[in-house]
Scaffold this motif. Structure first.
Motif, PDB file in Angstrom:
ATOM      1  N   TYR A  24       0.803  -1.230   0.000  1.00 55.12           N
ATOM      2  CA  TYR A  24       0.000   0.000   0.000  1.00 55.12           C
ATOM      3  C   TYR A  24       0.832   1.273   0.000  1.00 55.12           C
ATOM      4  O   TYR A  24       0.288   2.360  -0.001  1.00 55.12           O
ATOM      5  CB  TYR A  24      -0.968  -0.006   1.183  1.00 55.12           C
ATOM      6  CG  TYR A  24      -1.870  -1.213   1.151  1.00 55.12           C
ATOM      7  CD1 TYR A  24      -2.684  -1.464   0.052  1.00 55.12           C
ATOM      8  CD2 TYR A  24      -1.896  -2.112   2.198  1.00 55.12           C
ATOM      9  CE1 TYR A  24      -3.498  -2.575   0.001  1.00 55.12           C
ATOM     10  CE2 TYR A  24      -2.714  -3.225   2.151  1.00 55.12           C
ATOM     11  CZ  TYR A  24      -3.508  -3.456   1.058  1.00 55.12           C
ATOM     12  OH  TYR A  24      -4.315  -4.553   1.006  1.00 55.12           O
ATOM     13  N   VAL A  29       1.477   8.626   3.123  1.00 49.33           N
ATOM     14  CA  VAL A  29       0.769   8.933   1.868  1.00 49.33           C
ATOM     15  C   VAL A  29      -0.586   8.240   1.857  1.00 49.33           C
ATOM     16  O   VAL A  29      -1.617   8.859   1.587  1.00 49.33           O
ATOM     17  CB  VAL A  29       1.620   8.513   0.644  1.00 49.33           C
ATOM     18  CG1 VAL A  29       0.830   8.653  -0.646  1.00 49.33           C
ATOM     19  CG2 VAL A  29       2.911   9.311   0.596  1.00 49.33           C
ATOM     20  N   ASN A  30      -0.601   6.958   2.148  1.00 47.81           N
ATOM     21  CA  ASN A  30      -1.835   6.183   2.126  1.00 47.81           C
ATOM     22  C   ASN A  30      -2.839   6.692   3.161  1.00 47.81           C
ATOM     23  O   ASN A  30      -4.015   6.898   2.852  1.00 47.81           O
ATOM     24  CB  ASN A  30      -1.522   4.704   2.357  1.00 47.81           C
ATOM     25  CG  ASN A  30      -2.736   3.813   2.179  1.00 47.81           C
ATOM     26  OD1 ASN A  30      -3.573   4.044   1.311  1.00 47.81           O
ATOM     27  ND2 ASN A  30      -2.837   2.802   2.996  1.00 47.81           N
ATOM     28  N   LYS A  32      -2.965   9.660   4.604  1.00 48.70           N
ATOM     29  CA  LYS A  32      -3.429  11.009   4.248  1.00 48.70           C
ATOM     30  C   LYS A  32      -4.511  10.934   3.176  1.00 48.70           C
ATOM     31  O   LYS A  32      -5.493  11.677   3.215  1.00 48.70           O
ATOM     32  CB  LYS A  32      -2.268  11.874   3.755  1.00 48.70           C
ATOM     33  CG  LYS A  32      -1.398  12.414   4.860  1.00 48.70           C
ATOM     34  CD  LYS A  32      -0.244  13.234   4.292  1.00 48.70           C
ATOM     35  CE  LYS A  32       0.725  13.626   5.387  1.00 48.70           C
ATOM     36  NZ  LYS A  32       1.906  14.324   4.852  1.00 48.70           N
ATOM     37  N   ARG A  33      -4.342  10.046   2.206  1.00 48.63           N
ATOM     38  CA  ARG A  33      -5.338   9.888   1.152  1.00 48.63           C
ATOM     39  C   ARG A  33      -6.656   9.400   1.757  1.00 48.63           C
ATOM     40  O   ARG A  33      -7.723   9.918   1.440  1.00 48.63           O
ATOM     41  CB  ARG A  33      -4.839   8.902   0.093  1.00 48.63           C
ATOM     42  CG  ARG A  33      -5.798   8.780  -1.090  1.00 48.63           C
ATOM     43  CD  ARG A  33      -5.365   7.737  -2.117  1.00 48.63           C
ATOM     44  NE  ARG A  33      -3.996   7.880  -2.561  1.00 48.63           N
ATOM     45  CZ  ARG A  33      -3.071   6.919  -2.473  1.00 48.63           C
ATOM     46  NH1 ARG A  33      -3.346   5.744  -1.956  1.00 48.63           N
ATOM     47  NH2 ARG A  33      -1.851   7.133  -2.912  1.00 48.63           N
ATOM     48  N   ILE A  34      -6.579   8.404   2.635  1.00 50.50           N
ATOM     49  CA  ILE A  34      -7.784   7.890   3.291  1.00 50.50           C
ATOM     50  C   ILE A  34      -8.440   8.993   4.117  1.00 50.50           C
ATOM     51  O   ILE A  34      -9.659   9.190   4.065  1.00 50.50           O
ATOM     52  CB  ILE A  34      -7.455   6.669   4.177  1.00 50.50           C
ATOM     53  CG1 ILE A  34      -7.003   5.484   3.310  1.00 50.50           C
ATOM     54  CG2 ILE A  34      -8.670   6.272   5.027  1.00 50.50           C
ATOM     55  CD1 ILE A  34      -6.353   4.361   4.090  1.00 50.50           C
ATOM     56  N   GLY A  36      -8.321  12.195   3.666  1.00 53.66           N
ATOM     57  CA  GLY A  36      -8.958  13.133   2.754  1.00 53.66           C
ATOM     58  C   GLY A  36     -10.300  12.618   2.255  1.00 53.66           C
ATOM     59  O   GLY A  36     -11.291  13.358   2.204  1.00 53.66           O
ATOM     60  N   MET A  37     -10.352  11.340   1.901  1.00 54.26           N
ATOM     61  CA  MET A  37     -11.605  10.743   1.438  1.00 54.26           C
ATOM     62  C   MET A  37     -12.651  10.731   2.555  1.00 54.26           C
ATOM     63  O   MET A  37     -13.819  11.055   2.332  1.00 54.26           O
ATOM     64  CB  MET A  37     -11.367   9.318   0.936  1.00 54.26           C
ATOM     65  CG  MET A  37     -10.580   9.226  -0.343  1.00 54.26           C
ATOM     66  SD  MET A  37     -10.277   7.484  -0.741  1.00 54.26           S
ATOM     67  CE  MET A  37      -9.778   7.624  -2.445  1.00 54.26           C
ATOM     68  N   SER A  68      -8.629   3.734  -1.741  1.00 52.06           N
ATOM     69  CA  SER A  68      -7.315   4.335  -1.538  1.00 52.06           C
ATOM     70  C   SER A  68      -6.222   3.295  -1.724  1.00 52.06           C
ATOM     71  O   SER A  68      -5.206   3.558  -2.378  1.00 52.06           O
ATOM     72  CB  SER A  68      -7.230   4.944  -0.137  1.00 52.06           C
ATOM     73  OG  SER A  68      -5.935   5.456   0.094  1.00 52.06           O
ATOM     74  N   ARG A  69      -6.422   2.128  -1.174  1.00 49.20           N
ATOM     75  CA  ARG A  69      -5.423   1.068  -1.328  1.00 49.20           C
ATOM     76  C   ARG A  69      -5.291   0.652  -2.790  1.00 49.20           C
ATOM     77  O   ARG A  69      -4.189   0.414  -3.275  1.00 49.20           O
ATOM     78  CB  ARG A  69      -5.795  -0.137  -0.467  1.00 49.20           C
ATOM     79  CG  ARG A  69      -5.578   0.127   1.008  1.00 49.20           C
ATOM     80  CD  ARG A  69      -5.934  -1.074   1.826  1.00 49.20           C
ATOM     81  NE  ARG A  69      -5.477  -0.912   3.209  1.00 49.20           N
ATOM     82  CZ  ARG A  69      -5.592  -1.837   4.139  1.00 49.20           C
ATOM     83  NH1 ARG A  69      -6.160  -2.998   3.847  1.00 49.20           N
ATOM     84  NH2 ARG A  69      -5.163  -1.606   5.360  1.00 49.20           N
ATOM     85  N   MET A  71      -5.701   2.517  -5.343  1.00 48.48           N
ATOM     86  CA  MET A  71      -4.974   3.554  -6.071  1.00 48.48           C
ATOM     87  C   MET A  71      -3.472   3.319  -6.013  1.00 48.48           C
ATOM     88  O   MET A  71      -2.746   3.652  -6.948  1.00 48.48           O
ATOM     89  CB  MET A  71      -5.285   4.937  -5.496  1.00 48.48           C
ATOM     90  CG  MET A  71      -6.656   5.427  -5.790  1.00 48.48           C
ATOM     91  SD  MET A  71      -6.907   6.970  -4.882  1.00 48.48           S
ATOM     92  CE  MET A  71      -8.326   7.606  -5.738  1.00 48.48           C
ATOM     93  N   ASN A  72      -2.993   2.757  -4.912  1.00 50.98           N
ATOM     94  CA  ASN A  72      -1.555   2.504  -4.767  1.00 50.98           C
ATOM     95  C   ASN A  72      -1.154   1.226  -5.489  1.00 50.98           C
ATOM     96  O   ASN A  72      -0.210   1.233  -6.263  1.00 50.98           O
ATOM     97  CB  ASN A  72      -1.162   2.421  -3.289  1.00 50.98           C
ATOM     98  CG  ASN A  72       0.337   2.349  -3.134  1.00 50.98           C
ATOM     99  OD1 ASN A  72       1.030   3.325  -3.372  1.00 50.98           O
ATOM    100  ND2 ASN A  72       0.841   1.190  -2.772  1.00 50.98           N
TER     101      ASN A  72
END
Length: 94
Positions: A24, A29-30, A32-34, A36-37, A68-69, A71-72
């Motif tokens: 992941y 990074v992961n 922070k993306r989660i 944000g969502m 999110s996962r 996306m990585n």
């Protein structure tokens, strides 16, 4: 010699520093993306004058986590789990 099993902490540390990071990406990074969502989801929910997290919200937020996962690193597991959470929404609505 006695074969002592790994502690839960040792097992978790091996996962977060090994397999999960490889799969992941960097945790900052992961996560922070989660975040944000989830913030976007909760902001939209608050606009409907609801701030209580309901079981259906948990399912949607877990779908976002899986997105999110994905996306990585695209993995079938993410898709299956996301579909499972959608299925749970149908079950709890009945």
């Amino acid at each position: 010699a006695v074969n002592t099993p790994k502690s839960i902490l040792d097992e978790a540390q091996g996962i977060i520093w090994g397999d999960r990071e490889k799969t992941y990406g960097e945790p900052d990074v992961n996560l922070k993306r989660i975040a944000g969502m989830w913030n976007a989801y909760m902001s939209a929910k608050a606009q409907s004058n609801s701030t209580t997290i309901e079981p259906e919200d948990v399912c949607w937020m877990m779908v976002l986590l899986k997105a999110s996962r994905q996306m990585n690193t695209p993995k079938r597991d993410n898709l299956v789990d996301a579909a499972g959470y959608i299925g749970l929404i149908e079950r709890i609505q009945k």
